[in-house]
Design an enzyme around this catalytic site. Structure first.
Site, mmCIF file in Angstrom:
data_model
loop_
_atom_site.group_PDB
_atom_site.id
_atom_site.type_symbol
_atom_site.label_atom_id
_atom_site.label_comp_id
_atom_site.label_asym_id
_atom_site.label_seq_id
_atom_site.Cartn_x
_atom_site.Cartn_y
_atom_site.Cartn_z
ATOM 1 N N ARG A 235 0.847 -1.204 0.000
ATOM 2 C CA ARG A 235 0.000 0.000 0.000
ATOM 3 C C ARG A 235 0.879 1.250 0.000
ATOM 4 N NH1 ARG A 235 -2.878 -2.745 4.430
ATOM 5 N NH2 ARG A 235 -4.461 -4.035 3.458
ATOM 6 N N PHE A 251 -10.968 -4.883 -5.993
ATOM 7 C CA PHE A 251 -11.044 -5.735 -4.793
ATOM 8 C C PHE A 251 -10.560 -4.911 -3.596
ATOM 9 C CE2 PHE A 251 -9.934 -8.300 -8.532
ATOM 10 C CZ PHE A 251 -11.006 -9.177 -8.595
ATOM 11 N N SER A 274 -17.091 -6.035 -4.038
ATOM 12 C CA SER A 274 -18.420 -6.658 -4.081
ATOM 13 C C SER A 274 -19.140 -6.652 -2.733
ATOM 14 C CB SER A 274 -18.301 -8.095 -4.593
ATOM 15 O OG SER A 274 -17.484 -8.844 -3.731
ATOM 16 N N ASP A 321 -6.060 -6.865 -6.482
ATOM 17 C CA ASP A 321 -5.736 -7.647 -5.278
ATOM 18 C C ASP A 321 -6.896 -8.601 -4.981
ATOM 19 O OD1 ASP A 321 -4.524 -8.566 -2.967
ATOM 20 O OD2 ASP A 321 -5.217 -6.885 -1.746
ATOM 21 N N CYS A 361 -2.754 -14.154 -4.070
ATOM 22 C CA CYS A 361 -2.539 -14.701 -2.729
ATOM 23 C C CYS A 361 -2.926 -16.177 -2.695
ATOM 24 C CB CYS A 361 -3.295 -13.898 -1.674
ATOM 25 S SG CYS A 361 -5.071 -13.916 -1.889
HETATM 26 N N1 SAH Z 1 -7.029 -4.888 -1.318
HETATM 27 C C1 SAH Z 1 -7.693 -5.147 -0.059
HETATM 28 C C2 SAH Z 1 -7.839 -6.620 0.228
HETATM 29 C C3 SAH Z 1 -8.562 -7.392 -0.850
HETATM 30 S S1 SAH Z 1 -9.177 -8.938 -0.347
HETATM 31 C C4 SAH Z 1 -6.945 -4.430 1.054
HETATM 32 O O1 SAH Z 1 -5.896 -3.820 0.795
HETATM 33 O O2 SAH Z 1 -7.398 -4.464 2.189
HETATM 34 C C5 SAH Z 1 -10.236 -9.315 -1.656
HETATM 35 C C6 SAH Z 1 -11.540 -8.537 -1.681
HETATM 36 O O3 SAH Z 1 -12.208 -8.860 -2.888
HETATM 37 C C7 SAH Z 1 -12.531 -8.868 -0.579
HETATM 38 O O4 SAH Z 1 -12.892 -7.677 0.071
HETATM 39 C C8 SAH Z 1 -13.757 -9.454 -1.301
HETATM 40 O O5 SAH Z 1 -14.987 -9.044 -0.719
HETATM 41 C C9 SAH Z 1 -13.609 -8.866 -2.659
HETATM 42 N N2 SAH Z 1 -14.170 -9.633 -3.781
HETATM 43 C C10 SAH Z 1 -14.186 -10.973 -3.976
HETATM 44 N N3 SAH Z 1 -14.679 -11.286 -5.189
HETATM 45 C C11 SAH Z 1 -14.972 -10.112 -5.798
HETATM 46 C C12 SAH Z 1 -15.473 -9.772 -7.071
HETATM 47 N N4 SAH Z 1 -15.742 -10.705 -7.988
HETATM 48 N N5 SAH Z 1 -15.646 -8.470 -7.381
HETATM 49 C C13 SAH Z 1 -15.351 -7.511 -6.463
HETATM 50 N N6 SAH Z 1 -14.846 -7.772 -5.249
HETATM 51 C C14 SAH Z 1 -14.653 -9.063 -4.912
#
Ligand code: SAH
Length: 418
Positions: A235, A251, A274, A321, A361
């Site tokens: 970040r 995400f 989402s 991510d 991940c």
């Molecule tokens: N980048 C974030 C962590 C991401 S974890 C950080 O720095 O804190 C992955 C995230 O993707 C989760 O919040 C999950 O709710 C979301 N997610 C999962 N599938 C998704 C999709 N198809 N579209 C959008 N978000 C999604």
């Protein structure tokens, strides 16, 4: 000390002078011939197929001695009768596993993170990272004065109270909260366990600081232990690269990358996620940090990226991510399609000179496979791109060299050149 310990003091660091005497008689796992090899390389797992017999009917989580077929001592370990990983090593030396053991090991892990905790700037770090800290099945994350504990093996479960006592006694810690609800507990035959373990049950939402930005963490309903601590260093990289750029954070969860981009002087920030609950916190986090103006979009990233493309939108910095698409290597092919899809779309959405911070991940996707997928994505998107950085989690998420399974998070920083 034994001659062995004197000759190899580094291997004996955990054999305290208090525990070498009066070892209890332990029940035993005897391995099949030749199956001691991975333990001799100090890999901490014993698979059920490697075990010839179990002596003495140990209970779930009980400490056992692991011996080779010829009877040679290999390790002391926690017995997990319901799991394919039937034992996880606590120590390679014969020693008592008791409250003092956990106190010693946890304190060692915590001491190694002291410099990461920086009052006023960062008060959220992982203190104990399971196998890679020699503590299989135990994760402890510090969120301001709260520690969130996640126990995911029968052995860790067995020692819950001793572990909670040690964590609660750390300087500056006022409570310990449990989030033992990871799916892997099913494989161990353990039910989910969540809630307060030590200290006040309230509040369940707290504020932490990471590199000077504040984030609300929901202890009860947040993902994992509440926050994706493993992305802290990345970040910061996004913050450093964001100035003057149109940023898209995919995400986004509670806005970790999006708010760092805003703090770094991005021209505009769009964030896609989402989960409505995660976005609620993301909006609160934006207010807390007085970083208005992020466009928070609730939706499916796979769909949104296509929509942006159709609308002719373009960005100068994109973060991908996604959640774990492949927990195991068996699911790598399916995961590869998911990564290919979003990376291809992201490359198309990038302006020439734009940056893509892309992560996986998935434990089942190796760094090499991930690089190949990203390369294939650029090729199929018809763009020329370079890798200008490779990254992983921060130093509070070490990967023990004897435990490659711990190497789950990999990131590539790419630049679209034309
Ligand atoms: N980048 C974030 C962590 C991401 S974890 C950080 O720095 O804190 C992955 C995230 O993707 C989760 O919040 C999950 O709710 C979301 N997610 C999962 N599938 C998704 C999709 N198809 N579209 C959008 N978000 C999604």
């Amino acid at each position: 000390m034994s001659g062995h310990s004197v000759r190899f003091p580094e291997f004996a660091s955990r054999v305290s002078r208090f525990t070498i005497h009066h070892l209890p008689l332990l029940k035993k796992l005897i391995l099949k011939p030749g199956r001691e090899k991975s333990l001799k390389r100090r890999h901490p797992w014993v698979f059920s197929g490697a075990v010839a017999r179990v002596e003495g009917e140990p209970g779930a989580g009980e400490t056992v001695e692991v011996r080779s077929s010829s009877g040679a001592f290999l390790a002391v370990a926690a017995y997990s009768p319901r799991s394919q990983i039937v034992a996880r090593v606590w120590d390679w030396e014969k020693r008592a596993i008791d409250g003092a053991f956990f106190n010693e090991c946890i304190k060692q892990a915590v001491d190694q993170r002291q410099t990461l905790l920086n009052p006023g700037a960062t008060d959220a770090v992982r203190l104990v990272h399971a196998e890679s800290d020699g503590l299989p099945g135990i994760v402890a994350d510090r969120y301001a004065s709260t520690i969130v504990l996640q126990l995911s093996s029968a052995g860790a479960e067995h020692w819950r109270e001793a572990i909670a006592d040690t964590l609660a006694a750390l300087p500056g810690v006022t409570r310990v909260w449990e989030r033992s609800d990871a799916e892997v507990r099913n494989l161990e035959g353990l039910p989910a366990a969540t809630g307060p373990l030590r200290g006040d049950p309230q509040p369940t939402q707290i504020t932490v600081t990471e590199n000077g930005l504040m984030f609300r963490v929901d202890l009860e309903h947040g993902h994992k232990t509440g926050f994706y601590l493993d992305q802290r260093v990345n970040r910061q990289q996004v913050r450093a690269a964001a100035s003057g750029r149109d940023v898209l954070d995919c995400f986004s969860y509670t806005g970790g990358f999006a708010l760092n981009a805003a703090a770094g002087g991005a021209r505009a920030v769009t964030a896609a996620e989402s989960s409505a609950d995660a976005l609620d916190l993301a909006r609160k986090n934006a207010e807390l940090n007085r970083l208005p103006g992020v466009d928070w979009i609730e939706g499916d990233v796979f769909h949104l990226l296509r929509k942006f493309l159709d609308e002719g939108r373009r960005f100068d910095l994109i973060v991908l991510d996604p959640p774990k698409f492949a927990p195991t290597a068996a699911l790598a092919a399916k995961a590869a399609r998911g990564y290919k899809d979003i990376n291809l779309l992201a490359f198309k959405l990038l302006r020439a000179g734009g940056l893509l911070f892309t992560f996986s991940c998935s434990g089942g996707v190796t760094a090499d496979l991930f690089r190949k997928i990203v390369a294939g994505s650029a090729l199929d998107a018809g763009v020329q791109a370079q890798i200008i950085g490779r990254t992983g989690p921060g130093p509070d998420h070490p990967v023990a060299l004897n435990f490659p399974e711990g190497d789950y998070l990999k990131g590539l920083l790419c630049r679209r050149t034309e």
